[in-house]
Enzyme design. Structure first.
Site, PDB file in Angstrom:
ATOM      1  N   LYS A 122      77.797  50.043  84.464  1.00  0.00           N
ATOM      2  CA  LYS A 122      77.989  51.408  85.158  1.00  0.00           C
ATOM      3  C   LYS A 122      77.190  51.659  86.402  1.00  0.00           C
ATOM      4  O   LYS A 122      77.906  52.287  87.476  1.00  0.00           O
ATOM      5  CB  LYS A 122      77.745  52.159  84.245  1.00  0.00           C
ATOM      6  CG  LYS A 122      78.852  52.330  83.155  1.00  0.00           C
ATOM      7  CD  LYS A 122      77.487  53.464  81.941  1.00  0.00           C
ATOM      8  CE  LYS A 122      76.011  52.538  81.825  1.00  0.00           C
ATOM      9  NZ  LYS A 122      76.338  51.442  80.268  1.00  0.00           N
TER      10      LYS A 122
ATOM     11  N   ARG B 169      74.669  60.814  76.857  1.00  0.00           N
ATOM     12  CA  ARG B 169      74.281  59.586  75.589  1.00  0.00           C
ATOM     13  C   ARG B 169      74.319  60.887  74.335  1.00  0.00           C
ATOM     14  O   ARG B 169      74.692  59.303  73.360  1.00  0.00           O
ATOM     15  CB  ARG B 169      73.297  59.226  75.900  1.00  0.00           C
ATOM     16  CG  ARG B 169      73.618  57.624  77.248  1.00  0.00           C
ATOM     17  CD  ARG B 169      71.901  56.976  76.973  1.00  0.00           C
ATOM     18  NE  ARG B 169      72.253  56.814  78.325  1.00  0.00           N
ATOM     19  CZ  ARG B 169      71.773  55.442  78.846  1.00  0.00           C
ATOM     20  NH1 ARG B 169      72.238  54.356  77.327  1.00  0.00           N
ATOM     21  NH2 ARG B 169      72.299  54.756  79.652  1.00  0.00           N
TER      22      ARG B 169
ATOM     23  N   ARG C 147      72.205  39.195  83.508  1.00  0.00           N
ATOM     24  CA  ARG C 147      71.633  39.857  84.931  1.00  0.00           C
ATOM     25  C   ARG C 147      70.483  39.997  84.954  1.00  0.00           C
ATOM     26  O   ARG C 147      69.071  39.683  83.838  1.00  0.00           O
ATOM     27  CB  ARG C 147      71.495  41.479  83.991  1.00  0.00           C
ATOM     28  CG  ARG C 147      70.999  42.174  84.959  1.00  0.00           C
ATOM     29  CD  ARG C 147      71.386  44.274  84.581  1.00  0.00           C
ATOM     30  NE  ARG C 147      71.267  44.580  83.281  1.00  0.00           N
ATOM     31  CZ  ARG C 147      71.198  45.687  82.964  1.00  0.00           C
ATOM     32  NH1 ARG C 147      72.477  45.981  83.479  1.00  0.00           N
ATOM     33  NH2 ARG C 147      71.227  45.642  81.645  1.00  0.00           N
TER      34      ARG C 147
ATOM     35  N   ARG D 215      65.370  42.305  82.593  1.00  0.00           N
ATOM     36  CA  ARG D 215      64.400  43.713  81.980  1.00  0.00           C
ATOM     37  C   ARG D 215      64.296  43.443  80.227  1.00  0.00           C
ATOM     38  O   ARG D 215      65.050  42.495  79.620  1.00  0.00           O
ATOM     39  CB  ARG D 215      65.999  45.022  81.790  1.00  0.00           C
ATOM     40  CG  ARG D 215      66.136  45.476  83.441  1.00  0.00           C
ATOM     41  CD  ARG D 215      67.286  46.445  83.702  1.00  0.00           C
ATOM     42  NE  ARG D 215      67.538  47.074  82.462  1.00  0.00           N
ATOM     43  CZ  ARG D 215      68.548  48.307  82.107  1.00  0.00           C
ATOM     44  NH1 ARG D 215      69.031  48.469  83.403  1.00  0.00           N
ATOM     45  NH2 ARG D 215      69.212  48.698  81.241  1.00  0.00           N
TER      46      ARG D 215
ATOM     47  N   ARG E 237      70.983  47.935  71.371  1.00  0.00           N
ATOM     48  CA  ARG E 237      71.595  49.238  72.248  1.00  0.00           C
ATOM     49  C   ARG E 237      72.591  49.576  71.201  1.00  0.00           C
ATOM     50  O   ARG E 237      73.902  50.800  71.971  1.00  0.00           O
ATOM     51  CB  ARG E 237      71.014  48.995  73.196  1.00  0.00           C
ATOM     52  CG  ARG E 237      69.852  48.499  73.796  1.00  0.00           C
ATOM     53  CD  ARG E 237      69.279  47.857  75.267  1.00  0.00           C
ATOM     54  NE  ARG E 237      69.741  48.643  76.729  1.00  0.00           N
ATOM     55  CZ  ARG E 237      70.644  47.424  78.013  1.00  0.00           C
ATOM     56  NH1 ARG E 237      70.486  46.111  77.329  1.00  0.00           N
ATOM     57  NH2 ARG E 237      70.973  47.745  78.795  1.00  0.00           N
TER      58      ARG E 237
HETATM   59  P1  AP5 Z   1      75.360  46.583  85.353  1.00  0.00           P
HETATM   60  O1  AP5 Z   1      76.397  47.326  86.387  1.00  0.00           O
HETATM   61  O2  AP5 Z   1      73.671  46.231  85.278  1.00  0.00           O
HETATM   62  O3  AP5 Z   1      75.522  47.628  84.330  1.00  0.00           O
HETATM   63  P2  AP5 Z   1      75.127  48.802  83.281  1.00  0.00           P
HETATM   64  O4  AP5 Z   1      76.530  49.112  82.412  1.00  0.00           O
HETATM   65  O5  AP5 Z   1      74.739  50.209  84.428  1.00  0.00           O
HETATM   66  O6  AP5 Z   1      74.156  48.665  82.215  1.00  0.00           O
HETATM   67  P3  AP5 Z   1      72.902  49.291  81.734  1.00  0.00           P
HETATM   68  O7  AP5 Z   1      72.245  48.106  80.709  1.00  0.00           O
HETATM   69  O8  AP5 Z   1      71.818  49.185  83.030  1.00  0.00           O
HETATM   70  O9  AP5 Z   1      73.475  51.270  80.811  1.00  0.00           O
HETATM   71  P4  AP5 Z   1      72.318  51.266  79.869  1.00  0.00           P
HETATM   72  O10 AP5 Z   1      73.699  52.578  79.283  1.00  0.00           O
HETATM   73  O11 AP5 Z   1      72.758  50.331  78.488  1.00  0.00           O
HETATM   74  O12 AP5 Z   1      70.971  51.355  80.677  1.00  0.00           O
HETATM   75  P5  AP5 Z   1      70.474  52.555  81.433  1.00  0.00           P
HETATM   76  O13 AP5 Z   1      69.425  51.494  82.712  1.00  0.00           O
HETATM   77  O14 AP5 Z   1      71.434  53.708  81.999  1.00  0.00           O
HETATM   78  O15 AP5 Z   1      76.185  45.156  85.349  1.00  0.00           O
HETATM   79  C1  AP5 Z   1      75.851  44.613  84.004  1.00  0.00           C
HETATM   80  C2  AP5 Z   1      75.524  43.342  84.925  1.00  0.00           C
HETATM   81  O16 AP5 Z   1      76.802  42.574  85.029  1.00  0.00           O
HETATM   82  C3  AP5 Z   1      74.580  43.324  86.049  1.00  0.00           C
HETATM   83  O17 AP5 Z   1      74.376  42.077  86.671  1.00  0.00           O
HETATM   84  C4  AP5 Z   1      75.813  43.163  86.544  1.00  0.00           C
HETATM   85  O18 AP5 Z   1      75.894  41.896  88.038  1.00  0.00           O
HETATM   86  C5  AP5 Z   1      76.964  42.211  85.886  1.00  0.00           C
HETATM   87  N1  AP5 Z   1      78.348  43.214  86.354  1.00  0.00           N
HETATM   88  C6  AP5 Z   1      78.736  43.928  86.559  1.00  0.00           C
HETATM   89  N2  AP5 Z   1      79.781  44.123  87.158  1.00  0.00           N
HETATM   90  C7  AP5 Z   1      80.875  42.442  86.568  1.00  0.00           C
HETATM   91  C8  AP5 Z   1      81.749  42.152  86.753  1.00  0.00           C
HETATM   92  N3  AP5 Z   1      83.385  43.286  86.791  1.00  0.00           N
HETATM   93  N4  AP5 Z   1      82.438  41.154  86.520  1.00  0.00           N
HETATM   94  C9  AP5 Z   1      81.491  40.468  86.322  1.00  0.00           C
HETATM   95  N5  AP5 Z   1      79.666  40.495  86.625  1.00  0.00           N
HETATM   96  C10 AP5 Z   1      79.763  42.347  86.722  1.00  0.00           C
HETATM   97  O19 AP5 Z   1      69.178  53.002  80.311  1.00  0.00           O
HETATM   98  C11 AP5 Z   1      68.091  51.922  79.779  1.00  0.00           C
HETATM   99  C12 AP5 Z   1      67.286  52.792  78.706  1.00  0.00           C
HETATM  100  O20 AP5 Z   1      67.367  53.842  79.000  1.00  0.00           O
HETATM  101  C13 AP5 Z   1      68.669  52.898  76.968  1.00  0.00           C
HETATM  102  O21 AP5 Z   1      68.244  52.240  76.066  1.00  0.00           O
HETATM  103  C14 AP5 Z   1      67.241  54.645  77.070  1.00  0.00           C
HETATM  104  O22 AP5 Z   1      66.339  54.424  76.889  1.00  0.00           O
HETATM  105  C15 AP5 Z   1      67.097  55.094  78.495  1.00  0.00           C
HETATM  106  N6  AP5 Z   1      67.851  55.657  78.085  1.00  0.00           N
HETATM  107  C16 AP5 Z   1      68.937  55.883  79.617  1.00  0.00           C
HETATM  108  N7  AP5 Z   1      69.240  56.988  79.486  1.00  0.00           N
HETATM  109  C17 AP5 Z   1      68.649  57.514  78.377  1.00  0.00           C
HETATM  110  C18 AP5 Z   1      69.635  59.026  78.450  1.00  0.00           C
HETATM  111  N8  AP5 Z   1      70.740  59.913  78.528  1.00  0.00           N
HETATM  112  N9  AP5 Z   1      68.904  59.217  76.953  1.00  0.00           N
HETATM  113  C19 AP5 Z   1      68.054  58.671  76.279  1.00  0.00           C
HETATM  114  N10 AP5 Z   1      67.472  57.619  76.655  1.00  0.00           N
HETATM  115  C20 AP5 Z   1      67.879  57.107  77.962  1.00  0.00           C
END
Ligand code: AP5
Length: 216
Positions: free
Chosen positions: A13, A88, A127, A160, A171
């Site tokens: 994402k 979410r 990552r 992370r 998660r």
């Molecule tokens: P990346 O683009 O980093 O993936 P992502 O989908 O953004 O993954 P996240 O882990 O950041 O999502 P998440 O929703 O769990 O965490 P968030 O930070 O929002 O890609 C991942 C890896 O793959 C990278 O190394 C990249 O280089 C590689 N990659 C990408 N595309 C590729 C491809 N095509 N081919 C190969 N490799 C590729 O949230 C974290 C925490 O915050 C949550 O768990 C929660 O505790 C809190 N939080 C956030 N939002 C809320 C909310 N709305 N409500 C409550 N808590 C929340």
């Protein structure tokens, strides 16, 4: 373009959001990034969020909804926005709907990135993030020249806390329990577009833009 990006942890994402936000000239609003930025600065919000993030749980709605309400009140949303990681759960989806209804700016689409579990694990385990500029790397798929340093700014790369194996399992469970229901909700609303998140980063961006072209 008023867009929500949804998908399991590690689906790409954040990676896709950068390209899509630039393509549509809209701000990329990531709740995860906002929490991490607050943590880096040691704010009470960041410290409170860390407790939940490190366990793989969602931060309480009371905190997250207030934060997003403030962000959506800023005056840089003339072209729209890309929400990454919000909503979410159903409560957050209802809050978002109410905020946007007040502003008379309903969502254009909800883009779901779909990825098999084995690939999710590979992406999360490799990552690495730059402590200085926040650039996201991957130990196999987007390798920096030096595995410990960011190519862009020479900052230190770190893993992370929530990418550790035991937290990833939680998660994925939380995603299934709380976030999958909003996908069904947006499908019923006629807003959902699902694309495969397998393949190269640029192929996925192209897939997304083609799919989103149909709602414009
Ligand atoms: P990346 O683009 O980093 O993936 P992502 O989908 O953004 O993954 P996240 O882990 O950041 O999502 P998440 O929703 O769990 O965490 P968030 O930070 O929002 O890609 C991942 C890896 O793959 C990278 O190394 C990249 O280089 C590689 N990659 C990408 N595309 C590729 C491809 N095509 N081919 C190969 N490799 C590729 O949230 C974290 C925490 O915050 C949550 O768990 C929660 O505790 C809190 N939080 C956030 N939002 C809320 C909310 N709305 N409500 C409550 N808590 C929340």
């Amino acid at each position: 373009m008023r867009l929500v990006l949804v998908g399991p942890p590690g689906a790409g994402k954040g990676t896709q959001a950068q390209f899509l936000a630039s393509h549509y000239s809209i701000p990329h609003i990531s709740t995860g990034d906002i929490f991490r930025a607050n943590l880096k600065e040691g704010t009470p919000l960041g410290i409170q969020a860390k407790e939940f993030m490190d366990r793989g749980e969602y931060v309480p709605d009371s905190v997250t909804n207030e934060m997003i309400r403030d962000r959506l009140d800023k005056d840089d949303l003339g072209n729209g926005f890309l929400l990454d990681g919000f909503p979410r759960n159903m409560t957050q989806a209802e809050v978002l709907r109410a905020i946007l209804a007040e502003k008379r700016t309903p969502l254009s689409a909800v883009l779901e990135l779909s990825l098999p579990k084995e690939e999710i694990i590979l992406r999360l385990s490799g990552r690495r993030t730059c402590r200085n500029c926040g650039k996201v790397w991957h130990s196999e798929f987007e390798k920096p020249a030096d595995p410990h340093k960011c190519d862009l700014c020479q900052g230190e790369l770190y893993q992370r806390e929530d990418d550790k194996e035991e937290v990833v399992t939680r998660r994925l469970e939380v995603y299934q329990e709380q976030t999958v229901p909003i996908i069904d909700f947006y499908r019923t609303e006629g807003l959902l577009i699902t694309i495969s998140a397998t393949g190269s980063v640029s192929d996925i961006t192209e897939r997304a833009i083609t799919a989103l072209g149909r709602v414009h």
